[in-house]
Design a protein around this motif. Structure first.
Motif, PDB file in Angstrom:
ATOM      1  N   LEU A   1       0.830  -1.205   0.000  1.00 36.44           N
ATOM      2  CA  LEU A   1       0.000   0.000   0.000  1.00 36.44           C
ATOM      3  C   LEU A   1       0.870   1.262   0.000  1.00 36.44           C
ATOM      4  CD1 LEU A   1      -2.766   1.300   0.195  1.00 36.44           C
ATOM      5  CD2 LEU A   1      -2.803   0.801   2.626  1.00 36.44           C
ATOM      6  N   LEU A   2       1.936   1.243   0.798  1.00 42.57           N
ATOM      7  CA  LEU A   2       2.821   2.410   0.866  1.00 42.57           C
ATOM      8  C   LEU A   2       3.590   2.590  -0.446  1.00 42.57           C
ATOM      9  CD1 LEU A   2       4.058   2.009   4.542  1.00 42.57           C
ATOM     10  CD2 LEU A   2       2.685   3.886   3.645  1.00 42.57           C
TER      11      LEU A   2
ATOM     12  N   LYS B   1       2.554   1.737  -3.353  1.00 37.22           N
ATOM     13  CA  LYS B   1       1.586   2.250  -4.316  1.00 37.22           C
ATOM     14  C   LYS B   1       1.432   3.769  -4.150  1.00 37.22           C
ATOM     15  CE  LYS B   1      -2.170  -0.300  -5.559  1.00 37.22           C
ATOM     16  NZ  LYS B   1      -3.450  -0.970  -5.315  1.00 37.22           N
ATOM     17  N   GLN B   2       1.369   4.221  -2.912  1.00 35.36           N
ATOM     18  CA  GLN B   2       1.220   5.658  -2.655  1.00 35.36           C
ATOM     19  C   GLN B   2       2.457   6.436  -3.099  1.00 35.36           C
ATOM     20  OE1 GLN B   2      -0.204   6.769   1.269  1.00 35.36           O
ATOM     21  NE2 GLN B   2      -1.335   4.863   1.442  1.00 35.36           N
TER      22      GLN B   2
ATOM     23  N   GLU C   1       2.444   6.739  -6.826  1.00 33.69           N
ATOM     24  CA  GLU C   1       1.406   7.678  -7.241  1.00 33.69           C
ATOM     25  C   GLU C   1       1.843   9.125  -6.979  1.00 33.69           C
ATOM     26  OE1 GLU C   1      -1.358   7.073  -8.882  1.00 33.69           O
ATOM     27  OE2 GLU C   1      -1.984   9.189  -8.786  1.00 33.69           O
ATOM     28  N   LEU C   2       2.468   9.360  -5.815  1.00 33.06           N
ATOM     29  CA  LEU C   2       2.917  10.720  -5.479  1.00 33.06           C
ATOM     30  C   LEU C   2       4.079  11.155  -6.374  1.00 33.06           C
ATOM     31  CD1 LEU C   2       2.677  10.653  -1.584  1.00 33.06           C
ATOM     32  CD2 LEU C   2       1.398  12.161  -3.104  1.00 33.06           C
TER      33      LEU C   2
ATOM     34  N   TRP D   1       9.248   7.598   5.866  1.00 32.46           N
ATOM     35  CA  TRP D   1       9.181   8.582   4.795  1.00 32.46           C
ATOM     36  C   TRP D   1       9.777   9.916   5.222  1.00 32.46           C
ATOM     37  CZ3 TRP D   1       5.119   8.624   0.547  1.00 32.46           C
ATOM     38  CH2 TRP D   1       4.699   7.325   0.244  1.00 32.46           C
TER      39      TRP D   1
ATOM     40  N   THR E   1      -4.206   8.450   3.839  1.00 28.82           N
ATOM     41  CA  THR E   1      -2.988   8.184   3.081  1.00 28.82           C
ATOM     42  C   THR E   1      -1.977   9.281   3.415  1.00 28.82           C
ATOM     43  OG1 THR E   1      -3.781   9.551   1.268  1.00 28.82           O
ATOM     44  CG2 THR E   1      -4.321   7.212   1.182  1.00 28.82           C
ATOM     45  N   VAL E   2      -0.780   9.153   2.879  1.00 32.57           N
ATOM     46  CA  VAL E   2       0.225  10.199   3.077  1.00 32.57           C
ATOM     47  C   VAL E   2      -0.377  11.536   2.620  1.00 32.57           C
ATOM     48  CG1 VAL E   2       2.468  11.058   2.308  1.00 32.57           C
ATOM     49  CG2 VAL E   2       2.181   8.629   2.843  1.00 32.57           C
ATOM     50  N   GLU E   3      -1.081  11.497   1.513  1.00 32.78           N
ATOM     51  CA  GLU E   3      -1.665  12.731   0.978  1.00 32.78           C
ATOM     52  C   GLU E   3      -2.690  13.349   1.935  1.00 32.78           C
ATOM     53  OE1 GLU E   3      -3.172  12.408  -3.025  1.00 32.78           O
ATOM     54  OE2 GLU E   3      -4.261  14.294  -2.836  1.00 32.78           O
ATOM     55  N   THR E   4      -3.619  12.555   2.436  1.00 31.15           N
ATOM     56  CA  THR E   4      -4.654  13.131   3.317  1.00 31.15           C
ATOM     57  C   THR E   4      -4.040  13.595   4.644  1.00 31.15           C
ATOM     58  OG1 THR E   4      -5.303  11.015   4.310  1.00 31.15           O
ATOM     59  CG2 THR E   4      -6.457  11.665   2.303  1.00 31.15           C
TER      60      THR E   4
ATOM     61  N   MET F   1      -6.621   0.209  -1.337  1.00 29.05           N
ATOM     62  CA  MET F   1      -6.487   0.933  -2.596  1.00 29.05           C
ATOM     63  C   MET F   1      -6.363  -0.028  -3.782  1.00 29.05           C
ATOM     64  SD  MET F   1      -3.987   4.010  -1.322  1.00 29.05           S
ATOM     65  CE  MET F   1      -4.000   5.035  -2.784  1.00 29.05           C
TER      66      MET F   1
END
Lengths: 167, 149
Positions: free
Chosen positions: A9-10, A12-13, A16-17, A38, A116-119, B98
């Motif tokens: 999951l990480l 993937k994030q 994406e980032l 991170w 997520t990292v983003e939120t 996800m």
């Protein structure tokens, strides 16, 4: 054994980032071999006291992510009511639901596995713009923010300047 | 049923005795350990539970109150409808992992109509009985849906 779900999951994030960066911060790993730690650079949000600053932060994810939240720490010195003097961020979405009777006390403000990292970063950036006076992590900063705003502004400006030099 | 932890030592004898123990020593006995009879030394392989989200305890360490709480929670979760992804639903992604739903994936539907992989949401519900998307308390919603039906 295959990689745990949290690592997937990480990863993937992170991908994406990297592909679609989000305004206001840039994200990467402290060590390329450790997906759980991170390093994020937050750009001081415009129209706030932190504008112009570059704040380096670390996020430490548990193996149980996303069931449990990461911890977040500002590595760059920062003066803010909700960030303690060691840099640890005190924000409700990074707290797990309390041990209240039903297990969902103020659930909306607590950690949820959809974060997520983003939120998380969006919440932290909004916290920089709008400190939460009710749960100060740095009592002195909170008191100053309330009672001697000029002094508070001066301290923040000093951190912003310092962060620019370090960068 | 027999205690599978003793299996390795009793296996051969039971086979020699024939008749009644043959089924017990079949290979599927490798799966879940027998909780009640597990020894402290075996704790590493015991399942863990979360009486509250930040508390992790092996089943042997739970207080009676926590056991009741978790049993109730398991009961509630089991009352939530499940299904299999057939490829033509509105929701296509599990927002917890996800990951996209693949045909054949086991899904769970919450009373608020949010859908997740069964594995993903059950792990969360065992910690907190709320929908991760809308924060609706699952137990209250379940009771309401019972009353209205």
């Amino acid at each position: 054994m295959s990689e745990p779900q949290s690592a997937l999951l990480l990863r993937k994030q992170l991908a994406e980032l990297n592909k679609n960066p989000v305004e206001g911060f840039s994200a990467g790993l402290i060590d390329d071999n450790d997906i759980y730690r991170w390093e994020v650079l937050i750009i001081g949000p415009p129209d706030t006291l932190y504008e112009g600053g570059f704040f380096k932060c670390h996020l430490y994810f548990p193996k149980e992510y996303p069931l449990r939240p990461p911890k977040m720490k500002f590595v760059t010195e920062i003066w803010h009511p909700n960030i303690d003097k060691n840099g640890d961020v005190c924000i409700s979405i990074l707290h797990e639901p309390g041990d209240d009777k039903f297990g969902y006390e103020k659930a909306s403000e607590r950690w949820l596995p959809v974060h997520t990292v983003e939120t998380i970063l969006i919440s932290v950036i909004s916290m920089l713009a709008d400190p939460n006076d009710e749960s100060p992590a740095n009592v002195d900063a909170a008191k100053e923010w309330r009672e001697s705003y000029t002094e508070f502004k001066k301290k923040v400006a000093r951190c912003v300047r310092k962060s620019q030099e370090e960068c | 049923m027999g205690n599978c932890l003793k299996r390795s030592t009793t296996d051969d004898i039971s086979l020699l005795r024939g008749n009644d123990s043959v089924r017990e020593s079949s290979s599927d006995q490798l799966s879940p350990p027998n909780y009640q009879e597990a020894l402290p030394a075996q704790q590493a392989i015991l399942p863990v539970y979360h009486p509250s989200p930040s508390v992790t305890r092996s089943v042997a360490q739970l207080t009676e109150e926590e056991q009741v709480k978790i049993a109730k929670r398991i009961g509630l979760i089991q009352h939530l409808p499940t299904g299999t992804y057939d490829g033509c639903k509105k929701t296509r992604e599990c927002v917890i992992c996800m990951g996209e739903f693949m045909v054949g994936d086991a899904l769970r539907y919450l009373p608020c109509m949010h859908t997740y992989h069964m594995k993903c949401i059950d792990d969360w519900l065992m910690r907190s009985l709320t929908c991760p998307s809308c924060m609706e308390p699952v137990d209250a919603a379940l009771l309401t849906s019972y009353e209205t039906n």
